[in-house]
Design an enzyme around this catalytic site. Structure first.
Site, PDB file in Angstrom:
ATOM      1  N   ARG A   8      -2.602  -4.735  23.179  1.00  0.00           N
ATOM      2  CA  ARG A   8      -2.276  -6.030  22.611  1.00  0.00           C
ATOM      3  C   ARG A   8      -1.146  -6.281  23.068  1.00  0.00           C
ATOM      4  NH1 ARG A   8      -2.084  -5.695  15.603  1.00  0.00           N
ATOM      5  NH2 ARG A   8      -4.343  -5.975  15.236  1.00  0.00           N
TER       6      ARG A   8
ATOM      7  N   HIS B  28       1.218  -9.889  17.673  1.00  0.00           N
ATOM      8  CA  HIS B  28      -0.233 -10.398  17.201  1.00  0.00           C
ATOM      9  C   HIS B  28      -0.500 -11.423  19.074  1.00  0.00           C
ATOM     10  CE1 HIS B  28      -4.898 -10.580  16.549  1.00  0.00           C
ATOM     11  NE2 HIS B  28      -4.012  -9.303  15.981  1.00  0.00           N
TER      12      HIS B  28
ATOM     13  N   HIS C 271       4.071  -9.415  14.357  1.00  0.00           N
ATOM     14  CA  HIS C 271       3.649  -8.843  13.578  1.00  0.00           C
ATOM     15  C   HIS C 271       3.787  -7.585  13.068  1.00  0.00           C
ATOM     16  CE1 HIS C 271      -0.750  -8.183  12.276  1.00  0.00           C
ATOM     17  NE2 HIS C 271      -1.223  -7.729  13.056  1.00  0.00           N
TER      18      HIS C 271
ATOM     19  N   ILE D 103       0.535  -1.306  -0.318  1.00  0.00           N
ATOM     20  CA  ILE D 103       0.131  -0.321   0.261  1.00  0.00           C
ATOM     21  C   ILE D 103       1.060   1.183  -0.133  1.00  0.00           C
ATOM     22  CG2 ILE D 103      -1.091   0.209   2.506  1.00  0.00           C
ATOM     23  CD1 ILE D 103      -2.972   1.385   2.350  1.00  0.00           C
TER      24      ILE D 103
ATOM     25  N   SER E  27       0.326  -5.771   3.178  1.00  0.00           N
ATOM     26  CA  SER E  27      -0.821  -4.829   2.751  1.00  0.00           C
ATOM     27  C   SER E  27      -2.050  -6.391   2.729  1.00  0.00           C
ATOM     28  CB  SER E  27      -0.582  -3.922   1.741  1.00  0.00           C
ATOM     29  OG  SER E  27       0.412  -3.170   2.359  1.00  0.00           O
TER      30      SER E  27
ATOM     31  N   GLN F 269      -6.441  -7.902   7.771  1.00  0.00           N
ATOM     32  CA  GLN F 269      -7.578  -8.448   8.179  1.00  0.00           C
ATOM     33  C   GLN F 269      -9.248  -6.810   8.194  1.00  0.00           C
ATOM     34  OE1 GLN F 269      -7.673 -11.629  10.181  1.00  0.00           O
ATOM     35  NE2 GLN F 269      -6.968 -13.056   8.641  1.00  0.00           N
TER      36      GLN F 269
ATOM     37  N   GLU G  85     -12.159  -2.243  17.472  1.00  0.00           N
ATOM     38  CA  GLU G  85     -11.096  -3.187  17.695  1.00  0.00           C
ATOM     39  C   GLU G  85     -10.704  -2.740  18.480  1.00  0.00           C
ATOM     40  OE1 GLU G  85      -8.706  -3.092  14.452  1.00  0.00           O
ATOM     41  OE2 GLU G  85      -9.105  -4.371  13.257  1.00  0.00           O
TER      42      GLU G  85
ATOM     43  N   ARG H 236       1.544   0.019  18.533  1.00  0.00           N
ATOM     44  CA  ARG H 236       0.757   1.015  17.524  1.00  0.00           C
ATOM     45  C   ARG H 236      -0.457   0.108  17.370  1.00  0.00           C
ATOM     46  NH1 ARG H 236      -1.703  -2.564  11.946  1.00  0.00           N
ATOM     47  NH2 ARG H 236      -1.451  -4.617  13.910  1.00  0.00           N
TER      48      ARG H 236
ATOM     49  N   GLU I 279       5.006   0.599   6.709  1.00  0.00           N
ATOM     50  CA  GLU I 279       5.877   0.289   8.045  1.00  0.00           C
ATOM     51  C   GLU I 279       7.191  -0.086   8.367  1.00  0.00           C
ATOM     52  OE1 GLU I 279       3.878  -3.964   8.784  1.00  0.00           O
ATOM     53  OE2 GLU I 279       5.377  -4.374  10.513  1.00  0.00           O
TER      54      GLU I 279
HETATM   55  C1  LIG Z   1      -1.350 -10.391   8.987  1.00  0.00           C
HETATM   56  C2  LIG Z   1      -1.653  -8.928   8.509  1.00  0.00           C
HETATM   57  C3  LIG Z   1      -3.053  -8.049   9.070  1.00  0.00           C
HETATM   58  C4  LIG Z   1      -3.007  -7.133   9.251  1.00  0.00           C
HETATM   59  N1  LIG Z   1      -4.089  -5.936   9.217  1.00  0.00           N
HETATM   60  C5  LIG Z   1      -3.851  -5.023   9.575  1.00  0.00           C
HETATM   61  C6  LIG Z   1      -5.292  -3.881   9.274  1.00  0.00           C
HETATM   62  O1  LIG Z   1      -6.247  -4.341   9.594  1.00  0.00           O
HETATM   63  N2  LIG Z   1      -5.211  -2.827   9.360  1.00  0.00           N
HETATM   64  C7  LIG Z   1      -4.170  -2.448   9.705  1.00  0.00           C
HETATM   65  O2  LIG Z   1      -3.828  -0.867   9.475  1.00  0.00           O
HETATM   66  N3  LIG Z   1      -2.144  -2.989   9.327  1.00  0.00           N
HETATM   67  C8  LIG Z   1      -3.149  -4.529   9.635  1.00  0.00           C
HETATM   68  N4  LIG Z   1      -2.201  -4.651   9.101  1.00  0.00           N
HETATM   69  C9  LIG Z   1      -0.119  -4.058   9.167  1.00  0.00           C
HETATM   70  C10 LIG Z   1      -0.680  -3.877   7.794  1.00  0.00           C
HETATM   71  O3  LIG Z   1      -0.665  -4.389   6.478  1.00  0.00           O
HETATM   72  C11 LIG Z   1       0.568  -3.548   7.613  1.00  0.00           C
HETATM   73  O4  LIG Z   1       2.047  -2.473   8.028  1.00  0.00           O
HETATM   74  C12 LIG Z   1       0.963  -2.288   5.594  1.00  0.00           C
HETATM   75  O5  LIG Z   1       0.186  -3.213   4.651  1.00  0.00           O
HETATM   76  C13 LIG Z   1       2.351  -2.424   5.105  1.00  0.00           C
HETATM   77  O6  LIG Z   1       2.688  -2.028   4.020  1.00  0.00           O
HETATM   78  P1  LIG Z   1       3.496  -1.615   3.405  1.00  0.00           P
HETATM   79  O7  LIG Z   1       3.350  -0.840   2.413  1.00  0.00           O
HETATM   80  O8  LIG Z   1       4.572  -1.030   4.042  1.00  0.00           O
HETATM   81  O9  LIG Z   1       4.778  -3.331   3.461  1.00  0.00           O
HETATM   82  P2  LIG Z   1       4.253  -4.138   2.580  1.00  0.00           P
HETATM   83  O10 LIG Z   1       2.831  -4.489   2.120  1.00  0.00           O
HETATM   84  O11 LIG Z   1       4.699  -5.572   2.892  1.00  0.00           O
HETATM   85  O12 LIG Z   1       4.297  -4.380   1.157  1.00  0.00           O
HETATM   86  C14 LIG Z   1       5.959  -3.966   1.232  1.00  0.00           C
HETATM   87  C15 LIG Z   1       6.730  -4.832  -0.468  1.00  0.00           C
HETATM   88  O13 LIG Z   1       7.755  -4.384  -0.534  1.00  0.00           O
HETATM   89  C16 LIG Z   1       8.948  -5.910  -1.201  1.00  0.00           C
HETATM   90  N5  LIG Z   1       9.883  -5.741  -0.913  1.00  0.00           N
HETATM   91  C17 LIG Z   1      10.472  -6.076   0.527  1.00  0.00           C
HETATM   92  N6  LIG Z   1      11.915  -5.143   0.068  1.00  0.00           N
HETATM   93  C18 LIG Z   1      11.885  -6.032  -1.363  1.00  0.00           C
HETATM   94  C19 LIG Z   1      13.001  -5.077  -2.116  1.00  0.00           C
HETATM   95  N7  LIG Z   1      14.773  -5.038  -1.588  1.00  0.00           N
HETATM   96  N8  LIG Z   1      13.400  -4.993  -3.436  1.00  0.00           N
HETATM   97  C20 LIG Z   1      11.717  -4.518  -3.756  1.00  0.00           C
HETATM   98  N9  LIG Z   1      11.252  -4.996  -2.769  1.00  0.00           N
HETATM   99  C21 LIG Z   1      11.102  -5.134  -1.326  1.00  0.00           C
HETATM  100  C22 LIG Z   1       8.166  -6.838  -0.602  1.00  0.00           C
HETATM  101  O14 LIG Z   1       8.135  -7.858  -0.634  1.00  0.00           O
HETATM  102  C23 LIG Z   1       6.255  -6.384   0.136  1.00  0.00           C
HETATM  103  O15 LIG Z   1       6.104  -6.556  -1.641  1.00  0.00           O
HETATM  104  C24 LIG Z   1      -2.023  -6.398   9.371  1.00  0.00           C
HETATM  105  C25 LIG Z   1      -0.675  -6.560   9.044  1.00  0.00           C
HETATM  106  C26 LIG Z   1      -0.795  -8.253   8.499  1.00  0.00           C
HETATM  107  C27 LIG Z   1       0.206  -9.212   8.736  1.00  0.00           C
END
Ligand SMILES: Cc1cc2nc3c(=O)[nH]c(=O)nc-3n(C[C@H](O)[C@H](O)[C@H](O)COP(=O)(O)OP(=O)(O)OC[C@H]3O[C@@H](n4cnc5c(N)ncnc54)[C@H](O)[C@@H]3O)c2cc1C
Length: 518
Positions: free
Chosen positions: A277, A232, A336, A18, A46, A50, A117, A371, A360
Site C-alpha cells: 500500500r 490507503h 486509513h 470489533i 469495524s 470491506q 488482496e 499493515r 487498532e
Molecule cells: C473503510 C475501512 C475499511 C477497512 N477494511 C478492512 C478490512 O477489510 N480488513 C481489515 O482487517 N481491516 C479493515 N479496516 C481496518 C479495521 O476496520 C479497523 O482496524 C478495525 O475495525 C478497528 O476495530 P476497533 O474495534 O479497534 O475500532 P473501531 O471499530 O473504530 O471501534 C472503536 C469504537 O470506539 C469508540 N470510541 C472512541 N473513543 C471513545 C471514547 N472516548 N469513549 C467511548 N467510545 C469511544 C468509537 O466511537 C468506536 O465506536 C478498514 C478500515 C476502514 C476505515
C-alpha cells in the site's frame, strides 16, 4: 442517569467496535461494562471494513506463509513472536466469529470463499456479504452482545479521563447525555480504534481521532510506533467524509490505476497495482502532485460483474453518478490505518497497571512499519481473547480493592479535532520532512499543553509528529523526503507524553517562528 454504583469494580471496556465487542463477549460470564460513544454499532471503523479477515485456510496455504507475508509488509519492525501467534490463531478466530453468528461467504460445498488482496501470496481473505464484511461482523457481534447478560452496555457514553493512582487504574470519568459519570474500576480496556479522523482526508469515521491514545498518554502509558500511519491509496475521490474506500480486492480482481490520459502509471513498478500500500500510495500521491488525476479502471477486468462482486463500492459509485462497469473510478490516498498505538504486550497489557489495549488503538507489534491488508480485523478479534483471558487471570489474583481517593467529576471541554486536521494533513501526511514535521509539532504544542477542546487531538497529533521527526529514515508507511533510505538497523519506537512535550519545546527558534506565522 440512574445510580450506576452497582457497576463499580467491573472491568470497563472503552469502545464497541470489533475489539471492544469481542473482548466483552470473550469475558462472559464475567460482568463487564461496555462504553459505546454512539448507539451500539454506530460510528465504528469495524462496520466499514470491506475486504475481510485474513486467515490461511486454503490447501495451498499455511500460517508460515501468512507470517512471511506479514513480516514482509512490516518492513523489519514486526514483533515476530506476536505475529506468529496471531496468524496461528486465525482459523480459530474465524470459527469463533462464526459461532457468534457471523455469516461468512461460502461456496456451494459450504467451504469458506477466499479472496486475494495486495501483498498476500495466497487467496486468504475471508469475507461476508461480498464486500460488506465489517457490517456483517458488527451485526452479529452487536446482536450477540445484546443477548449476553454479563455485558452492561452504556450507550452514548464516552470516556474522558482515566483515573490513576500510583501508576494503577482506579476509575474512568465519562460523559453521557445527562452529564458526568465516574466508574470505579481497577481494569480498563481501551478499544477506541484509529486516528484517521485527525486528517482532512480519511476513510475513518470522524470520531476516530485517537481519543484512547490521549487517555492512555495522559495516564502515563507508553505509546509505540506512532509514526506509522497507513494511507490507503484508493479512497473514492468524491466530496464525502469519511471518504469511501475502494478496496484492494478490486485491484486483486485485476482493476488497474490510470490517469486522465489513460496512462497506466504503476505498470513498470515492481508488483504494479498489487505492490504494498505505501508504494501505491506514494505513486498516486506523486502523480497527483504533478497535476494529474488518478483513477481505477475496472472496466475490462471486472466489467459487468462489478455490482455483484462489490455491491457496496458499486452503490457508493452510483450515488456519485459513476458506473464502475463502464466508467473510471476517481481515487486519491487517505489516512486509513494506524500501525502504532498504546504499547501492548502479548496479552494486551500496557505499561500502566490495570490498563489493557485492544484493536487498532493497541500497538502489539503485529504490523511493524506497515499493515498487511485484512490483518487488522484478525488482530482485533484474536487478541481480544488474550486480553479477556489476562483480565480473568487478574481477577483471580487477590488484591486490596483500590478506590479512587478523589473522583474528579468536572468534565474537560467537549472535544474538537477540526483544528488539528489541516496541520496533520499538511505536515504529517504521505510524504514528510523535518521542516513540515517540526512546524506541525510547534503549532500543536500550545493546544496539547492546555485544557481546551483541541487538547486531546493535539496531544495525539503532536506525539505522532515527534515520533516521525525522530525516525530519520524511510521505512514501511513512514516516508521522509529528507531521509529516503532505510536505516541499517531496524528499531521500534516508544514515546510518553512528557517526552513528546519536552521534545516539542526544544524545537529550534526558526521553527517556532514559522509555526507562529502558520
Ligand atoms: C473503510 C475501512 C475499511 C477497512 N477494511 C478492512 C478490512 O477489510 N480488513 C481489515 O482487517 N481491516 C479493515 N479496516 C481496518 C479495521 O476496520 C479497523 O482496524 C478495525 O475495525 C478497528 O476495530 P476497533 O474495534 O479497534 O475500532 P473501531 O471499530 O473504530 O471501534 C472503536 C469504537 O470506539 C469508540 N470510541 C472512541 N473513543 C471513545 C471514547 N472516548 N469513549 C467511548 N467510545 C469511544 C468509537 O466511537 C468506536 O465506536 C478498514 C478500515 C476502514 C476505515
Amino acid at each position: 442517569m440512574d445510580d450506576l454504583s452497582h457497576l463499580d469494580g467491573r472491568p470497563v471496556i472503552i469502545g464497541a467496535g470489533i475489539a471492544g465487542l469481542m473482548t466483552a463477549l470473550r469475558l462472559a460470564p464475567q460482568p463487564v461494562v461496555l462504553l459505546s460513544r454512539a448507539a451500539l454499532g454506530i460510528g465504528t471503523a469495524s462496520s466499514l471494513a470491506q475486504g475481510g479477515v485474513a486467515a490461511s485456510l486454503g490447501e495451498d496455504d499455511d500460517p508460515a506463509r501468512h507470517l512471511a507475508d506479514t513480516l514482509n509488509a512490516g518492513d523489519g519492525l514486526c514483533d515476530a513472536g506476536v505475529a506468529r501467534k496471531v496468524v496461528q490463531a486465525a482459523a480459530a478466530t474465524i470459527e469463533a466469529l462464526a459461532r457468534y453468528g457471523v455469516r461468512f461467504d461460502r461456496g456451494q460445498d459450504g467451504a469458506l470463499l477466499r479472496g486475494l488482496e495486495a501483498a498476500h501470496s495466497r487467496r486468504r481473505i475471508i469475507h461476508a456479504a461480498g464486500d460488506a464484511t465489517g457490517a456483517e461482523i458488527m451485526r452479529a457481534l452487536v446482536e450477540a452482545a445484546r443477548l449476553t447478560p454479563s455485558i452492561y452496555v452504556l450507550e452514548r457514553v464516552g470516556a474522558r479521563r482515566l483515573m490513576v493512582e500510583e501508576n494503577a487504574i482506579v476509575g474512568v470519568l465519562c460523559d453521557g447525555p445527562e452529564g458526568s459519570i465516574a466508574l470505579a474500576t481497577e481494569r480498563v480496556v481501551i478499544a477506541t480504534g484509529g486516528v484517521g479522523g485527525l486528517f482532512l482526508e480519511t476513510t475513518n469515521p470522524a470520531g476516530s481521532f485517537g481519543q484512547g491514545l490521549a487517555l492512555a498518554a495522559r495516564a502515563g502509558a507508553e505509546l509505540a510506533d506512532l509514526e506509522f500511519i497507513q494511507f490507503h491509496p484508493t479512497a473514492l475521490d468524491i466530496a464525502t467524509h469519511p471518504m469511501a474506500l475502494v478496496s484492494e480486492a478490486v485491484r486483486g480482481e485485476g482493476a488497474v490505476l490510470v490517469d486522465e490520459t489513460g496512462c497506466r502509471f504503476m505498470a513498470d513498478k515492481p508488483g504494479a497495482e498489487l505492490a504494498p500500500r505505501d508504494v501505491v500510495a506514494r505513486a498516486v500521491w506523486g502523480h497527483l502532485a504533478k497535476g494529474h488525476r488518478a483513477f481505477l479502471d475496472a472496466r475490462q477486468a471486472i466489467g459487468t460483474e462489478f455490482a455483484a462482486r462489490f455491491p457496496t463500492i458499486d452503490a457508493l459509485c452510483r450515488r456519485a453518478g459513476i458506473d464502475p462497469a463502464k466508467q473510471l473510478i476517481p481515487i486519491r490516498p487517505a489516512a486509513h490505518y494506524h500501525m502504532g498505538g498504546i504499547a501492548a504486550d502479548g496479552a494486551g497489557r500496557s505499561s500502566v497497571e490495570g490498563l489493557w489495549a485492544c484493536g487498532e488503538a493497541a500497538c502489539t507489534g503485529l504490523h511493524g512499519a506497515n499493515r498487511l491488508a485484512s490483518n487488522s480485523l484478525l488482530e482485533a478479534a484474536s487478541t481480544a481473547a488474550w486480553v479477556a483471558q489476562d483480565i480473568v487471570g487478574s481477577l483471580a489474583r487477590t488484591r486490596v480493592r483500590r478506590r479512587p481517593r478523589t473522583v474528579a467529576r468536572t468534565l474537560p471541554p467537549a472535544l474538537d479535532p477540526s483544528m488539528a486536521r489541516p496541520i496533520l494533513s499538511r505536515g504529517v501526511g504521505v510524504m514528510r520532512d523535518r521542516e513540515g514535521l517540526s512546524e506541525a509539532a510547534a503549532v500543536l504544542l500550545p493546544f496539547a499543553s492546555s485544557q481546551c477542546a483541541a487538547s486531546e487531538p493535539a496531544i495525539v497529533g503532536l506525539m505522532i509528529a515527534i515520533a516521525a521527526l525522530r525516525r530519520e529514515e524511510s521505512r514501511g508507511a513512514h516516508f521522509r523526503m529528507d531521509f529516503p533510505q532505510r536505516a541499517a538497523r531496524a528499531r521500534r519506537s516508544t514515546l510518553r507524553l512528557d517526552e513528546a512535550l519536552a521534545s516539542a519545546r526544544e524545537l529550534d527558534a526558526p521553527t517556532m517562528h514559522l509555526a507562529r506565522r502558520a
